[in-house]
Design a protein around this motif. Structure first.
Motif, short mmCIF file in Angstrom:
data_model
loop_
_atom_site.label_atom_id
_atom_site.label_comp_id
_atom_site.label_asym_id
_atom_site.label_seq_id
_atom_site.Cartn_x
_atom_site.Cartn_y
_atom_site.Cartn_z
N ARG A 17 0.89 -1.17 0.00
CA ARG A 17 0.00 0.00 0.00
C ARG A 17 0.93 1.21 0.00
O ARG A 17 1.50 1.57 1.04
N VAL A 18 1.10 1.82 -1.15
CA VAL A 18 2.10 2.86 -1.35
C VAL A 18 1.49 4.24 -1.18
O VAL A 18 0.49 4.58 -1.82
N VAL A 19 2.10 5.03 -0.31
CA VAL A 19 1.73 6.44 -0.19
C VAL A 19 2.79 7.26 -0.89
O VAL A 19 3.97 7.24 -0.51
N ARG A 20 2.40 7.93 -1.93
CA ARG A 20 3.32 8.77 -2.72
C ARG A 20 3.09 10.21 -2.28
O ARG A 20 2.09 10.84 -2.61
N LEU A 21 4.01 10.72 -1.45
CA LEU A 21 3.89 12.09 -0.95
C LEU A 21 4.28 13.08 -2.04
O LEU A 21 5.37 12.98 -2.62
N VAL A 22 3.40 14.04 -2.29
CA VAL A 22 3.59 14.99 -3.38
C VAL A 22 3.54 16.41 -2.82
O VAL A 22 2.63 16.75 -2.05
N HIS A 23 4.50 17.22 -3.19
CA HIS A 23 4.54 18.61 -2.75
C HIS A 23 3.29 19.34 -3.25
O HIS A 23 2.89 19.20 -4.40
N GLY A 24 2.67 20.11 -2.37
CA GLY A 24 1.48 20.87 -2.75
C GLY A 24 0.27 19.98 -2.94
O GLY A 24 -0.05 19.13 -2.12
N ASP A 25 -0.43 20.17 -4.05
CA ASP A 25 -1.59 19.36 -4.41
C ASP A 25 -1.20 18.46 -5.58
O ASP A 25 -0.58 18.92 -6.54
N PRO A 26 -1.53 17.16 -5.51
CA PRO A 26 -1.01 16.21 -6.52
C PRO A 26 -1.22 16.62 -7.97
O PRO A 26 -0.26 16.66 -8.74
N PHE A 27 -2.44 16.91 -8.38
CA PHE A 27 -2.68 17.20 -9.79
C PHE A 27 -2.42 18.66 -10.14
O PHE A 27 -1.98 18.98 -11.24
N LEU A 28 -2.69 19.56 -9.20
CA LEU A 28 -2.57 20.98 -9.51
C LEU A 28 -1.13 21.47 -9.52
O LEU A 28 -0.75 22.28 -10.37
N ASP A 29 -0.31 20.96 -8.59
CA ASP A 29 1.05 21.49 -8.45
C ASP A 29 2.13 20.63 -9.10
O ASP A 29 3.16 21.13 -9.49
N ASN A 30 1.92 19.33 -9.15
CA ASN A 30 3.03 18.47 -9.50
C ASN A 30 2.83 17.57 -10.71
O ASN A 30 3.66 16.72 -10.99
N ALA A 31 1.73 17.72 -11.39
CA ALA A 31 1.51 16.98 -12.63
C ALA A 31 1.83 15.49 -12.49
O ALA A 31 2.62 14.93 -13.24
N VAL A 32 1.23 14.85 -11.47
CA VAL A 32 1.48 13.42 -11.29
C VAL A 32 0.46 12.58 -12.07
O VAL A 32 0.38 11.37 -11.86
N ALA A 33 -0.28 13.22 -12.96
CA ALA A 33 -1.25 12.48 -13.75
C ALA A 33 -0.58 11.35 -14.55
O ALA A 33 -1.15 10.27 -14.71
N ASP A 34 0.65 11.60 -15.03
CA ASP A 34 1.36 10.56 -15.78
C ASP A 34 1.67 9.36 -14.90
O ASP A 34 1.60 8.21 -15.34
N GLU A 35 2.02 9.62 -13.63
CA GLU A 35 2.28 8.52 -12.70
C GLU A 35 0.99 7.75 -12.44
O GLU A 35 0.99 6.51 -12.38
N ALA A 36 -0.11 8.48 -12.25
CA ALA A 36 -1.40 7.83 -11.99
C ALA A 36 -1.83 7.00 -13.19
O ALA A 36 -2.33 5.87 -13.04
N ALA A 37 -1.60 7.53 -14.40
CA ALA A 37 -1.96 6.79 -15.61
C ALA A 37 -1.12 5.52 -15.74
O ALA A 37 -1.61 4.47 -16.18
#
Length: 535
Positions: free
Chosen positions: A90-110
């Protein structure tokens, strides 16, 4: 045949840098994590926050930088996340700020979706709005706001085109992209003399906000010598004009202060958390190591006596004493129910809280001085009519004073004084820390007991005369004076939180006095008097 546990990834927004901005959802996600992945080492303090409890087996990984010293690409980050998730974690990926708004982690989620891994998002406070507020900026001042974010590549003229018409532009980026940002802003029509605020490390105790113009922005950021990968928030336009009236974070009484906390790490958490609310950056230096007694026989006998009804009272003089007895109980398979019928006394409120966390409510907490002497002064005398047993179990440190035991004996009690734990001087800190202590690089040191004074001086030397010294009570103050140290601050109550509050009050009064005298408000480490006088 049991099904294979399916991994899951939770993208958790951590806010701009202040651990206190974590959401309840973030705290809950971390408590259930079997693996935690950080953006960078700068997020490590989040895991030390008092509200965070990680499972002992939880693996913590930092993404770090590529071999070229640049942030990892989305695909490279996704590979690391998937590697952990595919093992069933169960992985918690800590992201600075807000995940989608600040750090563009959509590619990781995809990538998780393509790899057959479920994911979810715990939104965080966005840096785009939070950092300007930490800098003291009202983004609604002057009209509309345009937000932009980029941490790699260059700002394109097409993407920056709306900047020219906006009253205020807020850009979340990194230091290496400042030059590209300026070029894009000017290409969009922003004038070179436009008001600009740049904030580095927003929301942390290292925050630095500088006012400048668009023309001077590159040179101003360069003068800070900040690494290219450091986060930077730039505000261009009208909202940047009235920041001087609303600056609240960087004017906190201890903002930027480097405070030495000579305590064991688990005991330092409440004080460090409180100091951070005043803007201080704390560094913990263990001075004492708490170890079991050399022989367990005395404690074993006392615990058996407690269960068998040998005592009328148990008196705890420290959190460590509570911890030592609790560990012995767990070793024997006992719990708090064994205290049924016993009366329990504690030396103060902090020890009382440790006992309450165990499910035991103390019968006696001193209302006056919270010390061994204070407890002895309020302890009831032995009454052979009202008290069926005249014995008191006193678990304590090997180097504890005889104050309480002597006081109880004078009241007619028979005291079984048992060594529950030993306090051993810790190893000296790193040479860099010892040098910082001796040369005045620390702005303040907070002493919470006489032993921390003796041990810090023993393993690291005396603090520099410019360093403000704050102590938890009169006894600790006397020990400081015995070692030739001037005491600036004494807490009103013997509590680590009260001590942090007292240091902040001292700093605020010091700041006000310097302003009244027309002097620059410098931290103690920036003012090096030749003699040990009040600074």
């Amino acid at each position: 045949m049991s099904p294979v546990t399916r991994g899951r990834v939770i993208f958790v927004g951590t806010g701009p840098g202040d651990p206190d901005l974590l959401t309840l959802g973030a705290i809950a996600a971390l408590a259930d994590a079997s693996a935690v992945i950080l953006d960078s080492d700068r997020q490590s303090p989040i895991l030390e926050h008092p509200a965070i409890t990680l499972a002992e087996e939880a693996e913590v990984t930092t993404l770090g930088l590529s071999e070229a010293g640049r942030p990892l690409s989305p695909s490279a980050r996704a590979k690391i996340v998937l590697k952990h998730a595919c093992s069933g974690a169960r992985v918690v990926r800590l992201v600075h700020g807000d995940p989608f708004l600040d750090n563009a982690v959509a590619d990781e989620a995809a990538a998780c979706v393509r790899g057959g891994i479920d994911f979810e998002v715990v939104p965080g406070v966005s840096s785009l709005t939070a950092v300007p507020e930490y800098a003291g900026v009202d983004l609604t001042h002057g009209g509309g706001v345009h937000f932009a974010s980029a941490t790699e590549g260059r700002f394109s003229k097409a993407a920056a085109a709306p900047w020219g018409a906006a009253s205020t532009v807020v850009v979340s980026t990194v230091v290496s992209m400042i030059n590209s940002l300026v070029e894009a802003a000017k290409a969009a029509g922003r004038p070179g003399d436009d008001h600009v605020l740049v904030t580095l490390h927003g929301g942390s105790t290292e925050q630095l906000t500088v006012g400048t113009t668009l023309d001077e922005l590159v040179s101003v950021v360069k003068s800070t010598k900040a690494p290219g990968t450091d986060p930077a928030h730039v505000i261009i336009g009208q909202a940047a004009e009235q920041r001087s009236e609303l600056s609240w974070y960087e004017t906190k009484p201890l903002f930027g202060w480097r405070v030495l906390v000579p305590r064991t790490k688990d005991q330092a958490a409440p004080m460090v958390a409180r100091l951070r609310t005043y803007g201080a950056h704390s560094e913990e230096v263990p001075t004492i190591s708490v170890e079991p007694p050399r022989s367990p026989l005395q404690m074993d006998k006392a615990i058996r006596g407690l269960v068998e009804g040998r005592y009328e009272w148990v008196a705890f003089t420290s959190v460590n004493a509570v911890k030592a007895v609790r560990e012995k109980f767990e070793e024997y398979g006992l719990d708090a129910r064994a205290f049924s019928g016993l009366k329990v006394a504690v030396v103060g409120e902090v020890t009382a809280k440790a006992l309450q966390a165990w499910g035991i409510e103390p019968d006696l907490v001193p209302t006056g001085e919270q010390s061994a002497a204070g407890l002895a002064a309020e302890f009831p005398p032995y009454d052979d009519v009202l008290d069926p047993i005249n014995r008191v179990f006193l678990p304590r440190a090997d180097i504890a004073t005889e104050t309480l035991a002597a006081g109880l004996i004078n009241l007619g009690w028979e005291v079984e004084d048992v060594t529950a734990y030993r306090t051993v001087r810790a190893a000296p800190p790193d040479a860099s820390v010892r040098e910082a202590i001796k040369t005045g690089k620390f702005d303040a040191v907070v002493f919470t007991s006489s032993s921390t004074v003796r041990n810090l001086v023993g393993i690291a030397g005396k603090p520099h005369p410019s360093t403000v010294i704050a102590v938890i009570g009169p006894a600790t103050a006397r020990t400081c004076e015995e070692h030739g140290l001037r005491v600036d601050v004494i807490a009103g109550k013997p509590s680590v939180v009260e001590l942090a509050d007292a240091l902040a009050s001292f700093a605020a009064e010091r700041r006000d006095a310097l302003i009244a005298e027309g002097e620059s408000v410098l931290r103690p480490s920036q003012r090096k008097p030749t003699s040990r006088k009040r600074v």
